[in-house]
Design a protein around this motif. Structure first.
Motif, PDB file in Angstrom:
ATOM      1  N   UNK A 140       0.875  -1.197  -0.137  1.00 57.00           N
ATOM      2  CA  UNK A 140      -0.138   0.450  -0.227  1.00 57.00           C
ATOM      3  C   UNK A 140       0.260   1.188   0.105  1.00 57.00           C
ATOM      4  N   UNK A 141       0.600   2.825  -1.169  1.00 52.78           N
ATOM      5  CA  UNK A 141       1.086   3.662  -0.749  1.00 52.78           C
ATOM      6  C   UNK A 141       0.339   4.588  -0.468  1.00 52.78           C
ATOM      7  N   UNK A 142       0.559   5.207   0.034  1.00 49.57           N
ATOM      8  CA  UNK A 142      -0.354   6.153   1.466  1.00 49.57           C
ATOM      9  C   UNK A 142      -0.248   8.114   0.926  1.00 49.57           C
ATOM     10  N   UNK A 143      -0.193   8.861   0.102  1.00 49.35           N
ATOM     11  CA  UNK A 143       0.078  10.080  -0.100  1.00 49.35           C
ATOM     12  C   UNK A 143      -0.859  10.659   0.976  1.00 49.35           C
ATOM     13  N   UNK A 144      -0.281  11.934   1.241  1.00 46.26           N
ATOM     14  CA  UNK A 144      -1.068  13.555   1.687  1.00 46.26           C
ATOM     15  C   UNK A 144      -1.677  14.479   0.658  1.00 46.26           C
ATOM     16  N   UNK A 145      -3.184  14.052   0.783  1.00 49.67           N
ATOM     17  CA  UNK A 145      -2.866  15.836  -0.274  1.00 49.67           C
ATOM     18  C   UNK A 145      -3.735  16.893   0.672  1.00 49.67           C
ATOM     19  N   UNK A 146      -3.854  18.168   0.323  1.00 48.09           N
ATOM     20  CA  UNK A 146      -5.159  18.673   0.518  1.00 48.09           C
ATOM     21  C   UNK A 146      -6.408  19.520  -0.870  1.00 48.09           C
ATOM     22  N   UNK A 147      -7.665  19.081  -0.501  1.00 47.05           N
ATOM     23  CA  UNK A 147      -8.626  19.424  -1.551  1.00 47.05           C
ATOM     24  C   UNK A 147      -8.097  20.507  -2.249  1.00 47.05           C
ATOM     25  N   UNK A 174      -3.358   2.978 -11.748  1.00 41.74           N
ATOM     26  CA  UNK A 174      -3.721   1.890 -13.315  1.00 41.74           C
ATOM     27  C   UNK A 174      -2.553   0.777 -12.949  1.00 41.74           C
ATOM     28  N   UNK A 175      -1.516   1.339 -12.724  1.00 40.92           N
ATOM     29  CA  UNK A 175      -0.516   0.612 -12.708  1.00 40.92           C
ATOM     30  C   UNK A 175       0.322  -0.059 -12.203  1.00 40.92           C
ATOM     31  N   UNK A 176       0.121  -0.158 -11.056  1.00 45.57           N
ATOM     32  CA  UNK A 176      -0.142  -0.526  -9.728  1.00 45.57           C
ATOM     33  C   UNK A 176      -0.390  -1.388  -9.206  1.00 45.57           C
ATOM     34  N   UNK A 177      -2.207  -1.816  -9.683  1.00 43.79           N
ATOM     35  CA  UNK A 177      -3.255  -3.005  -9.744  1.00 43.79           C
ATOM     36  C   UNK A 177      -2.720  -3.746  -9.951  1.00 43.79           C
ATOM     37  N   UNK A 178      -2.293  -4.030 -11.366  1.00 45.10           N
ATOM     38  CA  UNK A 178      -1.331  -5.392 -11.810  1.00 45.10           C
ATOM     39  C   UNK A 178      -0.421  -6.094 -11.066  1.00 45.10           C
ATOM     40  N   UNK A 179      -0.062  -5.324 -10.303  1.00 43.03           N
ATOM     41  CA  UNK A 179       1.242  -5.842  -9.155  1.00 43.03           C
ATOM     42  C   UNK A 179       0.323  -6.398  -7.934  1.00 43.03           C
ATOM     43  N   UNK A 180      -0.590  -5.934  -7.710  1.00 50.08           N
ATOM     44  CA  UNK A 180      -1.161  -6.274  -6.759  1.00 50.08           C
ATOM     45  C   UNK A 180      -1.276  -4.956  -4.957  1.00 50.08           C
ATOM     46  N   UNK A 181      -0.284  -4.000  -5.472  1.00 52.81           N
ATOM     47  CA  UNK A 181      -0.398  -2.917  -5.233  1.00 52.81           C
ATOM     48  C   UNK A 181      -1.064  -1.823  -4.997  1.00 52.81           C
ATOM     49  N   UNK A 182      -1.881  -1.040  -4.203  1.00 56.26           N
ATOM     50  CA  UNK A 182      -3.052  -0.364  -3.750  1.00 56.26           C
ATOM     51  C   UNK A 182      -1.830   1.702  -3.763  1.00 56.26           C
ATOM     52  N   UNK A 183      -3.061   2.745  -4.486  1.00 54.96           N
ATOM     53  CA  UNK A 183      -2.027   3.578  -3.998  1.00 54.96           C
ATOM     54  C   UNK A 183      -3.148   4.624  -3.806  1.00 54.96           C
ATOM     55  N   UNK A 184      -3.206   5.285  -2.823  1.00 53.03           N
ATOM     56  CA  UNK A 184      -4.399   6.020  -1.965  1.00 53.03           C
ATOM     57  C   UNK A 184      -4.214   7.270  -1.502  1.00 53.03           C
ATOM     58  N   UNK A 185      -5.092   8.872  -1.148  1.00 51.49           N
ATOM     59  CA  UNK A 185      -4.040   9.895  -0.695  1.00 51.49           C
ATOM     60  C   UNK A 185      -5.518  10.061   0.251  1.00 51.49           C
ATOM     61  N   UNK A 186      -4.782  10.806   1.420  1.00 52.37           N
ATOM     62  CA  UNK A 186      -5.671  11.318   2.603  1.00 52.37           C
ATOM     63  C   UNK A 186      -5.651  12.757   2.493  1.00 52.37           C
ATOM     64  N   UNK A 187      -6.484  13.159   2.090  1.00 55.34           N
ATOM     65  CA  UNK A 187      -7.505  14.489   2.692  1.00 55.34           C
ATOM     66  C   UNK A 187      -7.360  15.377   3.523  1.00 55.34           C
ATOM     67  N   UNK A 188      -6.549  15.835   4.634  1.00 53.80           N
ATOM     68  CA  UNK A 188      -6.818  16.611   6.061  1.00 53.80           C
ATOM     69  C   UNK A 188      -6.978  16.960   5.784  1.00 53.80           C
TER      70      UNK A 188
END
Length: 256
Positions: A140-147, A174-188
């Motif tokens: 899992x990859x998680x990044x931080x954003x601000x709306x 899109x590109x990590x999905x076939x590797x079974x890896x997720x990518x998401x952001x948290x907007x605080x």
């Protein structure tokens, strides 16, 4: 037994104990993870001192996400401490407040805009690809954003960089999905972090959040955001990717 029991997590971009990265590292450790943190340059010494305030003092890596040589050596540097990674947290952003923030959108020079986009958006891809040799299915990859859906007062080119970050997250998904890896952001929501202090007029954001967030909002409380990042690092969101999870007391869903 915590939700990150046995997992190995790199939190990139930890400076002070008032940072989201620090709060995330703390909650991740409390939930059973082995944590590594990183910083670079003059801030590296501060990070090494701050690391002692975590429940377990973690290894501190020297990592500038704009330095190709350091990125190329990141996997080997991590392997000195753990044999792989289950999660990566991107808690990194920078924009020169003197030139591209505080109402300087029309005047912002390209050199400083380019730096903000590279550090705040492109580096999500750079950091992730540098860590890929260490990751596998379930990662899992998680990044931080601000709306970035709207234009904020004083945020200017950093808002553009966050828009690029949010788009980058979708392409990584899109590109990590076939590797079974997720990518998401948290907007605080508006938080009293080191980064926030660099935004001219940021106190106006705090007042707005406290007035309009239906669940209420404490700009000094980093734990709700950190807990959400940790949840996304865990196995409890196995089919969630390309998402932006808002942790802002519900502010984003309210009208004027």
């Amino acid at each position: 037994m915590g939700i990150l029991e046995g997992k190995r997590i790199l939190v990139a971009g930890v400076t002070l104990d008032t940072s989201i990265g620090f709060a995330t590292a703390k909650v991740a450790q409390e939930q059973g993870a082995t944590v590594l943190i990183s910083n670079f340059g003059r801030a590296l010494g501060i990070t090494k001192r701050i690391a002692k305030r975590l429940p377990t003092e973690p290894p501190v890596l020297d990592l500038d996400v704009t330095n190709e040589e350091q990125l190329a050596g990141l996997a080997d540097a991590v392997r000195e401490h753990v044999d792989g990674l289950d999660g990566v947290v991107h808690s990194i952003a920078y924009g020169n407040p003197a030139t591209i923030l505080g109402g300087k959108f029309l005047e912002g020079p390209w050199e400083d805009v380019a730096q903000a986009v590279q550090v705040s958006a492109y580096s999500l891809k750079s950091l992730t690809t540098a860590c890929l040799p260490l990751m596998g299915p379930g990662g899992s990859v998680v990044g931080m954003t601000f709306d970035a859906q709207v234009a904020w007062p004083g945020y200017d080119w950093m808002g553009v960089a966050k828009g690029a970050l949010e788009s980058c997250n979708r392409y990584l998904a899109r590109d990590l999905g076939p590797l079974g890896i997720r990518s998401n952001l948290v907007s605080a929501g508006a938080l009293k972090t080191l980064a926030a202090k660099a935004i001219p007029g940021f106190e106006k954001f705090e007042d707005e959040w406290e007035a309009r967030a239906p669940l209420g909002w404490d700009p000094a409380d980093l734990e709700p955001t950190a807990r959400s990042v940790v949840a996304l690092l865990s196995d409890f969101f196995p089919k969630t990717t390309g998402e932006i999870v808002h942790v802002d007391g519900g502010y984003h869903a309210m009208g004027a």
